[in-house]
Motif scaffolding. Structure first.
Motif, PDB file in Angstrom:
ATOM      1  N   UNK A 213      19.207  25.800  16.425  1.00  0.00           N
ATOM      2  CA  UNK A 213      18.123  25.291  17.264  1.00  0.00           C
ATOM      3  C   UNK A 213      17.406  24.127  16.565  1.00  0.00           C
ATOM      4  N   UNK A 214      17.181  24.281  15.251  1.00  0.00           N
ATOM      5  CA  UNK A 214      16.491  23.228  14.511  1.00  0.00           C
ATOM      6  C   UNK A 214      17.339  21.959  14.441  1.00  0.00           C
ATOM      7  N   UNK A 215      18.640  22.127  14.221  1.00  0.00           N
ATOM      8  CA  UNK A 215      19.518  20.952  14.186  1.00  0.00           C
ATOM      9  C   UNK A 215      19.512  20.230  15.525  1.00  0.00           C
ATOM     10  N   UNK A 216      19.578  20.991  16.596  1.00  0.00           N
ATOM     11  CA  UNK A 216      19.607  20.378  17.930  1.00  0.00           C
ATOM     12  C   UNK A 216      18.330  19.581  18.208  1.00  0.00           C
ATOM     13  N   UNK A 217      17.218  20.046  17.657  1.00  0.00           N
ATOM     14  CA  UNK A 217      15.939  19.363  17.886  1.00  0.00           C
ATOM     15  C   UNK A 217      15.646  18.311  16.827  1.00  0.00           C
ATOM     16  N   UNK A 218      16.536  18.195  15.824  1.00  0.00           N
ATOM     17  CA  UNK A 218      16.301  17.240  14.752  1.00  0.00           C
ATOM     18  C   UNK A 218      15.130  17.598  13.869  1.00  0.00           C
ATOM     19  N   UNK A 219      14.920  18.905  13.683  1.00  0.00           N
ATOM     20  CA  UNK A 219      13.772  19.413  12.917  1.00  0.00           C
ATOM     21  C   UNK A 219      14.273  20.008  11.608  1.00  0.00           C
ATOM     22  N   UNK A 220      13.685  19.652  10.472  1.00  0.00           N
ATOM     23  CA  UNK A 220      14.128  20.225   9.199  1.00  0.00           C
ATOM     24  C   UNK A 220      13.731  21.691   9.071  1.00  0.00           C
ATOM     25  N   UNK A 221      14.588  22.459   8.405  1.00  0.00           N
ATOM     26  CA  UNK A 221      14.300  23.848   8.070  1.00  0.00           C
ATOM     27  C   UNK A 221      13.974  23.885   6.581  1.00  0.00           C
ATOM     28  N   UNK A 222      12.760  24.302   6.249  1.00  0.00           N
ATOM     29  CA  UNK A 222      12.288  24.251   4.866  1.00  0.00           C
ATOM     30  C   UNK A 222      11.673  25.583   4.461  1.00  0.00           C
ATOM     31  N   UNK A 223      11.373  25.701   3.150  1.00  0.00           N
ATOM     32  CA  UNK A 223      10.730  26.893   2.621  1.00  0.00           C
ATOM     33  C   UNK A 223       9.453  26.558   1.886  1.00  0.00           C
ATOM     34  N   UNK A 224       8.873  27.560   1.240  1.00  0.00           N
ATOM     35  CA  UNK A 224       7.575  27.364   0.599  1.00  0.00           C
ATOM     36  C   UNK A 224       7.654  26.418  -0.598  1.00  0.00           C
ATOM     37  N   UNK A 225       8.802  26.368  -1.278  1.00  0.00           N
ATOM     38  CA  UNK A 225       8.919  25.466  -2.423  1.00  0.00           C
ATOM     39  C   UNK A 225       8.883  24.010  -1.962  1.00  0.00           C
ATOM     40  N   UNK A 226       9.472  23.709  -0.812  1.00  0.00           N
ATOM     41  CA  UNK A 226       9.402  22.353  -0.280  1.00  0.00           C
ATOM     42  C   UNK A 226       7.967  22.002   0.118  1.00  0.00           C
ATOM     43  N   UNK A 227       7.224  22.967   0.664  1.00  0.00           N
ATOM     44  CA  UNK A 227       5.810  22.705   0.968  1.00  0.00           C
ATOM     45  C   UNK A 227       5.045  22.379  -0.307  1.00  0.00           C
ATOM     46  N   UNK A 228       5.324  23.126  -1.377  1.00  0.00           N
ATOM     47  CA  UNK A 228       4.699  22.830  -2.668  1.00  0.00           C
ATOM     48  C   UNK A 228       5.079  21.421  -3.130  1.00  0.00           C
ATOM     49  N   UNK A 229       6.367  21.076  -3.006  1.00  0.00           N
ATOM     50  CA  UNK A 229       6.820  19.753  -3.435  1.00  0.00           C
ATOM     51  C   UNK A 229       6.087  18.653  -2.669  1.00  0.00           C
TER      52      UNK A 229
END
Length: 370
Positions: free
Chosen positions: A27-43
């Motif tokens: 679903x995320x790929x179809x919408x062009x939306x990245x799938x991320x986690x808490x470490x990426x939010x920290x980054x």
């Protein structure tokens, strides 16, 4: 009902979500939306934080001890530091460090998969062995996930790499040109006999990771030595519980398979070994090279009869104790000064305990009751 993700900035998921088969990924790929986690939010938040450094540690084995050890050395030396990621409290739940602080992050491959901009000042890879292959396209896919930690680094930062991992999997191929690189095998480790919680060849490599990292961060050798000497160890991982009448009692309840138990057996020459529980395999082959360190075995749980046969066939004295409390009593009665009574079960805990932590607490209570 399907969620329309169009227009979202991202989808934040737990590292436990299997992106190779969970529908949210498609679903995320179809919408062009990245799938991320808490470490990426920290980054992404780092630019708003006081000036700091980040150490990221990954690998199949040893990353928890290495992370905790680096954090302990820094803290002992008076450096503001927080430990997080795949260990301890989530990093986003903590107050930011003051200027000059160091964030020390244990990073699983799952967390790295959800991270795209974490530029570690020092990135560490302890080793790569087969693991989590249900989530990856074979061992090479798993290794490639680990290697992304180096691909995210800036050229003026440093990678600490297990040489075998680089030789087998070329984990530095995606790293930027000019990235500093040091192989862990080239880090001298001296004085291990003075570090009570860091015995055994596996802890020699963990210490090498910590020594090299802390030197890169600017610590003097005297401060590093003080941290190595005072490191208390992780709960339930080769944890020194007590010494009674010259016998050392060690809690290694976290060793839930034979591969995890093998380094513990290698660490001490005279061991009264408590093992068993719910078996994951029908052998102890990974432990066999260290059977010469086993004075006697004390088996418990579902795997008890099977493990007793294996040890007897190897010429070892075995007591089929049945329960952990009885095994502690049996081993303590037989052990002599200078020997070690060790719980390193090489099994899951679920036949007699809710988890390995409960099993370790039961071992500690049984030792205290002697």
């Amino acid at each position: 009902m399907e969620i329309d993700l169009a227009g979202y900035d991202g989808v934040i998921v737990s590292p436990g979500v299997p992106l190779n088969r969970h529908p949210i990924a498609a679903h995320a790929r179809a919408a062009g939306v990245p799938v991320i986690g808490d470490i990426e939010l920290f980054a992404q938040a780092r630019s708003e934080l006081p000036a700091h450094k980040v150490v990221g540690i990954t690998g199949t084995n040893g990353k928890s001890t290495t992370t905790a050890l680096i954090h302990h050395i820094l803290k002992t030396a008076g450096v503001p530091t927080l430990m997080g990621g795949n260990i301890g409290l989530p990093i986003l739940s903590r107050d930011p460090l003051p200027e000059g602080g160091v964030y020390v992050l244990e990073l699983s491959s799952y967390q790295i998969d959800l991270t795209f901009s974490l530029d570690c000042d020092v990135a560490v890879l302890t080793n790569i062995t087969p693991d989590h292959l249900d989530r990856y396209d074979g061992l090479e896919g798993y290794a490639a996930s680990k290697a992304r930690l180096f691909a995210m680094q800036s050229p003026d930062h440093v990678a600490l790499v297990d040489f075998q991992a680089e030789a087998d999997h070329a984990v530095l191929d995606m790293a930027p040109d000019g990235l500093g690189c040091l192989f862990l095998d080239d880090v001298p480790v001296e004085g291990q006999e003075n570090w009570p919680a860091l015995q055994g060849p596996h802890n020699r490599q963990n210490a090498a990771c910590a020594i090299a990292t802390c030197r890169i961060l600017g610590l003097e050798d005297d401060a590093i030595e003080q941290g190595l000497r005072t490191y208390p160890g992780l709960p339930h991982r080769m944890e020194r519980v007590a010494e009674k009448d010259g016998v050392l009692f060690v809690n290694d309840s976290k060793a839930t398979n034979a591969t995890a138990t093998a380094p513990a057996l290698a660490a001490y020459p005279l061991i009264h070994w408590i093992l068993g529980g719910r078996p994951k395999t029908d052998d102890l082959d990974d432990c066999a090279p260290h059977f010469d360190h086993v004075v006697a075995g004390y088996t418990i749980g579902e795997a008890g009869p099977m493990f007793a046969r294996i040890l007897k066939d190897a010429g070892k004295t075995v007591t089929e104790s049945g329960t952990l409390r009885q095994a502690v009593r049996d081993a303590a009665a037989a052990a002599k000064p200078g020997e070690v009574v060790m719980l390193s079960p090489a099994c899951a805990s679920f036949d007699q305990f809710t988890d390995y932590e409960a099993r370790g607490e039961a071992f500690r209570a049984a030792v205290e009751a002697l």
